[in-house]
Design a protein around this motif. Structure first.
Motif, mmCIF file in Angstrom:
data_model
loop_
_atom_site.group_PDB
_atom_site.id
_atom_site.type_symbol
_atom_site.label_atom_id
_atom_site.label_comp_id
_atom_site.label_asym_id
_atom_site.label_seq_id
_atom_site.Cartn_x
_atom_site.Cartn_y
_atom_site.Cartn_z
ATOM 1 N N LEU A 1 73.613 119.359 59.631
ATOM 2 C CA LEU A 1 73.617 118.823 58.120
ATOM 3 C C LEU A 1 74.281 117.657 57.939
ATOM 4 O O LEU A 1 74.058 116.499 57.324
ATOM 5 C CB LEU A 1 74.422 119.972 57.520
ATOM 6 C CG LEU A 1 74.585 119.692 55.857
ATOM 7 C CD1 LEU A 1 73.273 119.498 55.235
ATOM 8 C CD2 LEU A 1 75.255 120.845 55.443
ATOM 9 N N GLU A 2 75.194 117.436 58.763
ATOM 10 C CA GLU A 2 76.334 116.354 58.784
ATOM 11 C C GLU A 2 75.429 115.045 59.096
ATOM 12 O O GLU A 2 75.294 113.744 58.807
ATOM 13 C CB GLU A 2 77.626 116.436 59.633
ATOM 14 C CG GLU A 2 78.251 116.987 59.086
ATOM 15 C CD GLU A 2 79.725 117.367 59.953
ATOM 16 O OE1 GLU A 2 79.546 116.973 61.218
ATOM 17 O OE2 GLU A 2 80.728 117.893 59.473
ATOM 18 N N ARG A 3 74.457 115.166 60.273
ATOM 19 C CA ARG A 3 73.440 114.126 60.553
ATOM 20 C C ARG A 3 72.730 113.905 59.573
ATOM 21 O O ARG A 3 72.372 112.475 59.138
ATOM 22 C CB ARG A 3 72.856 114.594 61.908
ATOM 23 C CG ARG A 3 71.815 113.593 62.535
ATOM 24 C CD ARG A 3 70.863 114.012 63.524
ATOM 25 N NE ARG A 3 70.078 112.943 64.224
ATOM 26 C CZ ARG A 3 68.960 113.229 65.114
ATOM 27 N NH1 ARG A 3 68.918 114.598 65.415
ATOM 28 N NH2 ARG A 3 68.481 112.361 65.652
ATOM 29 N N PHE A 4 72.076 114.698 59.193
ATOM 30 C CA PHE A 4 71.138 114.617 57.652
ATOM 31 C C PHE A 4 71.725 113.896 56.683
ATOM 32 O O PHE A 4 71.194 112.760 56.111
ATOM 33 C CB PHE A 4 70.750 115.769 57.305
ATOM 34 C CG PHE A 4 69.811 115.730 56.018
ATOM 35 C CD1 PHE A 4 68.512 115.287 55.908
ATOM 36 C CD2 PHE A 4 70.293 116.356 54.705
ATOM 37 C CE1 PHE A 4 67.782 115.101 54.771
ATOM 38 C CE2 PHE A 4 69.748 116.073 53.714
ATOM 39 C CZ PHE A 4 68.396 115.341 53.656
ATOM 40 N N VAL A 5 72.912 114.017 56.229
ATOM 41 C CA VAL A 5 73.804 113.337 55.271
ATOM 42 C C VAL A 5 74.130 111.982 55.499
ATOM 43 O O VAL A 5 74.043 111.092 54.668
ATOM 44 C CB VAL A 5 75.231 114.114 54.810
ATOM 45 C CG1 VAL A 5 75.935 113.404 53.803
ATOM 46 C CG2 VAL A 5 74.637 115.483 54.089
ATOM 47 N N TYR B 1 78.311 122.918 53.637
ATOM 48 C CA TYR B 1 77.458 122.773 52.453
ATOM 49 C C TYR B 1 78.092 121.926 51.094
ATOM 50 O O TYR B 1 77.420 121.156 50.400
ATOM 51 C CB TYR B 1 76.585 123.899 52.255
ATOM 52 C CG TYR B 1 75.553 124.043 53.173
ATOM 53 C CD1 TYR B 1 74.195 123.341 52.952
ATOM 54 C CD2 TYR B 1 75.724 125.031 54.337
ATOM 55 C CE1 TYR B 1 73.374 123.687 53.944
ATOM 56 C CE2 TYR B 1 74.804 125.165 55.263
ATOM 57 C CZ TYR B 1 73.428 124.575 55.227
ATOM 58 O OH TYR B 1 72.596 124.563 56.016
ATOM 59 N N GLN B 2 79.344 122.551 50.828
ATOM 60 C CA GLN B 2 80.088 122.096 49.612
ATOM 61 C C GLN B 2 80.512 120.621 50.003
ATOM 62 O O GLN B 2 79.976 119.755 49.006
ATOM 63 C CB GLN B 2 81.489 122.767 49.593
ATOM 64 C CG GLN B 2 81.142 124.250 49.284
ATOM 65 C CD GLN B 2 82.267 125.030 49.090
ATOM 66 O OE1 GLN B 2 83.367 124.553 49.152
ATOM 67 N NE2 GLN B 2 82.425 126.347 49.151
ATOM 68 N N GLN B 3 80.747 120.287 51.274
ATOM 69 C CA GLN B 3 81.034 118.844 51.490
ATOM 70 C C GLN B 3 79.997 118.031 51.271
ATOM 71 O O GLN B 3 79.819 116.490 51.099
ATOM 72 C CB GLN B 3 81.570 118.731 52.862
ATOM 73 C CG GLN B 3 83.336 119.275 52.848
ATOM 74 C CD GLN B 3 84.011 118.437 52.068
ATOM 75 O OE1 GLN B 3 84.255 117.301 52.118
ATOM 76 N NE2 GLN B 3 84.713 119.239 51.139
ATOM 77 N N ALA B 4 78.648 118.592 51.854
ATOM 78 C CA ALA B 4 77.358 117.720 51.864
ATOM 79 C C ALA B 4 76.978 117.358 50.448
ATOM 80 O O ALA B 4 76.703 116.152 50.106
ATOM 81 C CB ALA B 4 76.215 118.447 52.555
ATOM 82 N N LEU B 5 77.068 118.261 49.597
ATOM 83 C CA LEU B 5 76.887 118.050 48.118
ATOM 84 C C LEU B 5 77.923 117.251 47.617
ATOM 85 O O LEU B 5 77.520 116.322 46.726
ATOM 86 C CB LEU B 5 76.883 119.267 47.580
ATOM 87 C CG LEU B 5 75.661 120.335 47.731
ATOM 88 C CD1 LEU B 5 76.086 121.548 47.016
ATOM 89 C CD2 LEU B 5 74.523 119.768 46.968
ATOM 90 N N ILE B 6 79.148 117.012 47.895
ATOM 91 C CA ILE B 6 80.249 116.221 47.369
ATOM 92 C C ILE B 6 79.664 114.747 47.849
ATOM 93 O O ILE B 6 79.692 113.597 47.041
ATOM 94 C CB ILE B 6 81.510 116.859 47.874
ATOM 95 C CG1 ILE B 6 82.104 117.896 47.275
ATOM 96 C CG2 ILE B 6 82.607 115.406 47.856
ATOM 97 C CD1 ILE B 6 83.352 118.371 47.867
ATOM 98 N N LYS B 7 79.356 114.556 49.027
ATOM 99 C CA LYS B 7 78.990 113.396 49.481
ATOM 100 C C LYS B 7 77.712 112.863 48.997
ATOM 101 O O LYS B 7 77.606 111.565 48.725
ATOM 102 C CB LYS B 7 79.036 113.177 51.178
ATOM 103 C CG LYS B 7 80.197 113.620 51.753
ATOM 104 C CD LYS B 7 80.241 113.883 53.427
ATOM 105 C CE LYS B 7 81.513 113.921 54.287
ATOM 106 N NZ LYS B 7 81.237 114.058 55.769
#
Length: 291
Positions: free
Chosen positions: A40-44, A71-77
């Motif tokens: 997920l981090e790579r995708f973001v 996932y919360q952090q991904a949406l924030i970013k």
């Protein structure tokens, strides 16, 4: 380029135990969750590094994602990125919601599902009202089993009128659904009849594969979740070359997140900017029936 991505990583676990769901109460190891986080981090980061494109992201996990902080952090970013138009996710709303305050709420959207067999209505309603109070755009919905009718009716009465409440048709049960049950669901959700069909799709034009794609945790691109053939990988340098119009190769399309992209149905006119989070334009929410 404007591209909508339906992201489904390696998360396959949920904290609920719904009878009809294959991922109910399934757990994953710490190592498996770490892999999902890395993917997920790579995708973001990949989205971050492509400001020349405009993105809309819709997370459709096999399970519940928002109980995991990554996932919360991904949406924030994602919602803070100027070239991301929207970041949406499907969720059962079992998580804490304070993290939404770090998002750009003008770009955040939630597709929230109520599971009457697993959680009390008051709990789900409280979460919905909190989202509304915090100014987060969302839809709420329930799987259309007749035994849930009382809970559904109460939820509709208790939710603010401007919150759209959708009903997912259980396709295998439709032949057993009485006329009264169908009418009840259509009264709650005027768009319910749209969800009762398997739409012919073979050879039809679809935005999937051109401006809408499905991406897994390894970056593999598919036209949609329902066509297994890969068309490339987002981490390839020339991934854009794989994006072009193709006729659908499936006989039919049965799921909302798939058929809304079929051109001939023109459901982009029904849902407008709310097509990912399943919020129709206000005029369609107020219809009394649809064929």
């Amino acid at each position: 380029m404007n591209l909508t991505i339906l992201y489904r990583g390696s998360l396959v676990s949920c904290n609920y135990s719904c009878e009809y769901c294959p991922f109910a109460k399934r757990s994953q190891t710490t190592a498996e969750l770490a892999t999902d986080k890395q993917q997920l981090e790579r995708f973001v980061n990949w989205i971050r590094d492509r400001p020349q494109h405009q993105f809309s992201i819709f997370f459709t996990p096999w399970g519940e994602a928002l109980i995991h902080p990554h996932y919360q952090q991904a949406l924030i970013k994602l919602t803070q990125m100027p070239h991301v138009n929207k970041a949406a996710i499907q969720t059962n709303l079992s998580c804490q919601l304070d993290w939404v305050e770090d998002c750009n709420k003008g770009k955040l959207a939630l597709w929230a599902t109520f599971h009457p067999e697993w959680i009390k209505r008051d709990f789900f309603l409280t979460k919905c009202l909190e989202l509304d109070r915090r100014g987060v755009r969302f839809s709420a919905g329930v799987v259309g089993f007749p035994q849930f009718k009382n809970a559904i009716a109460s939820l509709r009465q208790e939710l603010p009128p401007h919150i759209y409440l959708w009903i997912n048709a259980v396709k295998r049960e439709l032949t057993n659904l009485s006329t009264a049950d169908r009418n009840f669901f259509a009264e709650i959700d005027p768009l319910f009849p749209l969800n009762t069909h398997d739409y012919p799709s073979l050879g039809h034009s679809c935005r999937a594969g051109k401006s809408v794609i499905s991406v897994d945790g390894d970056g593999n691109m598919r036209r949609c979740h329902f066509i297994k053939e890969s068309i490339g990988n987002i981490y390839d340098r020339n991934f854009e070359s794989a994006l072009f119009e193709r006729p659908c190769t499936n006989a039919s399309c049965h799921c909302h997140i798939g058929y809304v992209h079929l051109d001939y149905l023109e459901l982009d006119k029904v849902f407008g900017s709310g097509i990912l989070e399943r919020i129709p334009n206000r005029s369609y929410q107020n219809l009394t029936s649809l064929s």
